[in-house]
Design a protein around this motif. Structure first.
Motif, PDB file in Angstrom:
ATOM      1  N   ILE A  33       0.745  -1.131   0.025  1.00 12.77           N
ATOM      2  CA  ILE A  33       0.083  -0.007   0.016  1.00 12.77           C
ATOM      3  C   ILE A  33       0.709   1.274   0.000  1.00 12.77           C
ATOM      4  CG2 ILE A  33      -1.559   1.345   1.148  1.00 12.77           C
ATOM      5  CD1 ILE A  33      -2.669  -1.378   2.578  1.00 12.77           C
ATOM      6  N   ASN A  34       1.901   1.309   0.943  1.00 11.14           N
ATOM      7  CA  ASN A  34       3.005   2.554   0.843  1.00 11.14           C
ATOM      8  C   ASN A  34       3.369   2.679  -0.388  1.00 11.14           C
ATOM      9  OD1 ASN A  34       4.179   4.522   2.348  1.00 11.14           O
ATOM     10  ND2 ASN A  34       6.006   3.436   2.040  1.00 11.14           N
ATOM     11  N   TRP A  35       3.946   1.655  -1.054  1.00 13.19           N
ATOM     12  CA  TRP A  35       4.514   1.730  -2.626  1.00 13.19           C
ATOM     13  C   TRP A  35       3.355   2.118  -3.594  1.00 13.19           C
ATOM     14  CZ3 TRP A  35       3.568  -1.787  -6.809  1.00 13.19           C
ATOM     15  CH2 TRP A  35       4.295  -1.639  -7.977  1.00 13.19           C
TER      16      TRP A  35
ATOM     17  N   MET B   6       0.340   7.194   2.286  1.00 12.75           N
ATOM     18  CA  MET B   6      -0.717   6.531   3.108  1.00 12.75           C
ATOM     19  C   MET B   6      -0.719   6.855   4.697  1.00 12.75           C
ATOM     20  SD  MET B   6       0.167   2.397   4.135  1.00 12.75           S
ATOM     21  CE  MET B   6       1.526   2.824   5.122  1.00 12.75           C
ATOM     22  N   ASN B   7      -1.824   6.807   5.212  1.00 14.63           N
ATOM     23  CA  ASN B   7      -1.872   7.255   6.796  1.00 14.63           C
ATOM     24  C   ASN B   7      -0.698   6.382   7.574  1.00 14.63           C
ATOM     25  OD1 ASN B   7      -2.736   7.208   9.633  1.00 14.63           O
ATOM     26  ND2 ASN B   7      -4.766   8.087   8.862  1.00 14.63           N
ATOM     27  N   PRO B   8      -0.092   7.025   8.239  1.00 12.38           N
ATOM     28  CA  PRO B   8       0.974   6.157   9.055  1.00 12.38           C
ATOM     29  C   PRO B   8       0.598   5.320   9.804  1.00 12.38           C
ATOM     30  CG  PRO B   8       1.107   8.287   9.716  1.00 12.38           C
ATOM     31  CD  PRO B   8       0.125   8.422   8.361  1.00 12.38           C
ATOM     32  N   MET B   9      -0.830   5.342  10.190  1.00 10.73           N
ATOM     33  CA  MET B   9      -1.316   4.626  11.520  1.00 10.73           C
ATOM     34  C   MET B   9      -1.847   3.250  10.538  1.00 10.73           C
ATOM     35  SD  MET B   9      -0.791   5.640  14.277  1.00 10.73           S
ATOM     36  CE  MET B   9      -1.669   4.357  15.321  1.00 10.73           C
ATOM     37  N   THR B  10      -1.674   3.197   9.430  1.00  4.09           N
ATOM     38  CA  THR B  10      -2.192   1.886   8.598  1.00  4.09           C
ATOM     39  C   THR B  10      -1.475   0.757   9.012  1.00  4.09           C
ATOM     40  OG1 THR B  10      -3.044   3.187   6.702  1.00  4.09           O
ATOM     41  CG2 THR B  10      -2.631   0.889   6.503  1.00  4.09           C
TER      42      THR B  10
ATOM     43  N   VAL C 298      11.116  -3.862   6.281  1.00  2.26           N
ATOM     44  CA  VAL C 298      11.559  -4.995   7.502  1.00  2.26           C
ATOM     45  C   VAL C 298      10.287  -5.804   7.790  1.00  2.26           C
ATOM     46  CG1 VAL C 298      11.974  -5.154   9.903  1.00  2.26           C
ATOM     47  CG2 VAL C 298      13.021  -3.349   8.699  1.00  2.26           C
ATOM     48  N   PHE C 299       8.989  -5.326   8.049  1.00  4.50           N
ATOM     49  CA  PHE C 299       7.819  -6.014   8.184  1.00  4.50           C
ATOM     50  C   PHE C 299       7.602  -6.947   6.902  1.00  4.50           C
ATOM     51  CE2 PHE C 299       6.744  -2.949  11.706  1.00  4.50           C
ATOM     52  CZ  PHE C 299       7.125  -3.640  12.704  1.00  4.50           C
ATOM     53  N   ALA C 300       7.804  -6.455   5.873  1.00  5.89           N
ATOM     54  CA  ALA C 300       7.567  -7.291   4.425  1.00  5.89           C
ATOM     55  C   ALA C 300       8.411  -8.516   4.591  1.00  5.89           C
ATOM     56  CB  ALA C 300       7.909  -6.362   3.199  1.00  5.89           C
ATOM     57  N   ILE C 301       9.774  -8.268   4.976  1.00  5.30           N
ATOM     58  CA  ILE C 301      10.666  -9.615   5.198  1.00  5.30           C
ATOM     59  C   ILE C 301       9.988 -10.521   6.078  1.00  5.30           C
ATOM     60  CG2 ILE C 301      12.765 -10.186   6.025  1.00  5.30           C
ATOM     61  CD1 ILE C 301      13.960  -7.506   4.852  1.00  5.30           C
ATOM     62  N   PHE C 302       9.541 -10.073   7.385  1.00  5.11           N
ATOM     63  CA  PHE C 302       8.990 -11.042   8.255  1.00  5.11           C
ATOM     64  C   PHE C 302       7.697 -11.561   7.453  1.00  5.11           C
ATOM     65  CE2 PHE C 302      10.971  -8.310  11.780  1.00  5.11           C
ATOM     66  CZ  PHE C 302      11.964  -9.312  12.049  1.00  5.11           C
TER      67      PHE C 302
END
Length: 474
Positions: free
Chosen positions: A349-351, A356-360, A427-431
């Protein structure tokens, strides 16, 4: 003697199960407490740009726990479950207090706190190994599933307790806030110590030491039927005999023989994936994650850990409700898929939408925690308890526990280093990718254990070993 017998007889099964599982509170409290303490510690000791030190301070407990669990398992066979739980409570109290009174000596303070928290980790690892062992040996067979859920509920309740304590102390001066947060861990340790003083020793350990009369007395506290007591004593004796014979015939190399390799890879793999999927990055660092997403000070974001803690507790209760209604593999695969998407979608979504709302990302993290709480969090240890045949159970369970703690330590250590060098969505995408790999692993490498006897599960491993032996290219 009669007075003592009467005093012991007053011990109710509810008291035994409550304080038998209370060690989970300690385990959970120390997992969670650094979440709130870290922002104040960073400001007090000026560690905002010391990502590796922050990682070591946070993960030091898990590093100590790698050794604490293995050590406690061996010592409890010699001295008993009860005595080792008491010793763990004392160690926990001492090093919690020493954490809270850390001297302010510049960079040397960080190294002092790392060492103290490693020693504290010995008690955390011991509690994580001793509590399930004690509970499984005290609980009747028909209640073991629910009581394993009780242990998980205690752990997440300890985490929630630490988040609430952190929130209540956040308005104190910074140098006092983090010290009290860490030092107050001694309080549940003291409660555990006082409660366990009244607990009896495990009947299985008593029988192993030849004290059948005391083992019978302990069983009389928690079993209603004399015939049931006689049957259980006979069963414990037979199991102990089989374990002695198994231990004489097996070595570490046995774990990776054709007969057992399939089941060992399955159990150890699930235990490792549970941690490498990144759950602890949320539990340890959620205020810093929100700070990086929104720019708000981490110390003002201590309501978010409470939200995570409430989700975890609700999830543990959901698990107790659905545990025997769905297959283990189904829950692990559904949970892992949703967890993976919860980590990957914010990056996508950020890409696509740079504004994007940072709280997403925080909303997606809540979804991750919700599914983790009733799938991978409890089911990992249910599956590990079911999947290993008797001949290798001790060594294989220890190996699974070690890989789990190593994963917990590494995630706690490297997460702040990773987020200092790349966007946290990445980082979270890697996880998230690791979560998806975990789903594939469960699909291809893990047998279903729900509704199967230990003998049937072992036969699956034996059959898989024969197939591999006849088709070595596979």
């Amino acid at each position: 003697m009669n007075v003592m017998a009467k005093a012991e007889k007053k011990i109710s099964s509810a008291f035994i199960y409550f304080f038998g599982s209370f060690g989970g509170i300690l385990f959970g409290y120390d997992i969670g407490v650094m979440t709130g303490a870290l922002p104040f510690l960073q400001a007090d000791w000026h560690l905002e740009n010391a990502a590796s030190l922050v990682g070591w301070i946070t993960s030091a407990v898990m590093f100590g726990a790698i050794f604490g669990g293995a050590l406690a398992g061996q010592l409890s066979d010699k001295f008993g479950r009860r005595k080792m739980i008491l010793m763990s409570a004392i160690v926990f109290m001492v090093f919690s207090v020493l954490s809270g009174v850390s001297p302010d000596m510049g960079e040397a303070s960080a190294y002092y706190l790392i060492i103290v928290r490693m020693l504290l980790g010995l008690a955390v690892g011991a509690a994580s190994a001793l509590v399930p062992a004690y509970m499984s040996e005290m609980a009747p067979a028909k209640a073991r599933g629910r009581l394993s859920g009780l242990n998980q509920t205690m752990i997440v309740s300890g985490m929630l307790l630490s988040y609430v304590v952190d929130f209540l102390l956040k308005d104190l001066p910074g140098e006092w806030a983090w010290r009290l947060m860490l030092g107050l861990a001694a309080v549940p340790a003291l409660i555990l110590f006082l409660g366990v003083l009244r607990l009896p020793e495990s009947p299985r350990f008593l029988l192993r030491k030849g004290d059948e009369a005391q083992a019978r007395k302990v069983l009389s506290y928690i079993r209603k039927n004399p015939a049931e007591i006689d049957q259980e004593l006979a069963s414990i004796k037979e199991t102990a005999k089989e374990e002695r014979q198994a231990n004489q015939k097996t070595s570490w190399s046995t774990l990776f023989s054709g007969k057992y390799r399939y089941l060992v890879i399955a159990g150890v793999g699930v235990a490792a994936f549970q941690q490498f999927q990144g759950a602890n990055s949320i539990f340890y660092y959620i205020p810093l994650i929100v700070q990086k997403a929104t720019g708000q000070a981490a110390s003002s974001n201590l309501m978010w850990p409470i939200v995570q803690g409430v989700i975890l507790v609700i999830g543990s209760l959901v698990y107790m409700w659905i545990a025997d209604k769905f297959n283990r593999r189904t829950l692990l695969m559904v949970g892992g898929a949703v967890m993976g998407l919860s980590f990957i979608l914010p990056a996508v979504i950020n890409w696509m939408m740079p504004n994007m709302n940072p709280m997403t990302i925080v909303v997606f993290l809540c979804i991750y925690v919700a599914f983790y709480s009733f799938t991978w969090a409890p089911l990992t240890w249910v599956l590990v308890g079911e999947i290993f045949p008797l001949a290798i159970r001790g060594r294989a369970s220890g190996l699974a526990s070690s890989f789990n703690w190593i994963g917990s330590w590494l995630v706690g250590l490297i997460f702040p280093i990773m987020t200092a060098s790349m966007p946290q969505e990445a980082v979270f995408a890697i996880f998230g990718i690791i979560c998806i790999l975990g789903v594939i692993f469960v699909k291809t490498c893990v047998p279903e254990t729900r509704g199967h006897t230990l003998e049937e599960i072992e036969e699956q491993g034996t059959n898989r070993g024969r197939v591999k032996a006849s088709n070595p290219e596979n």
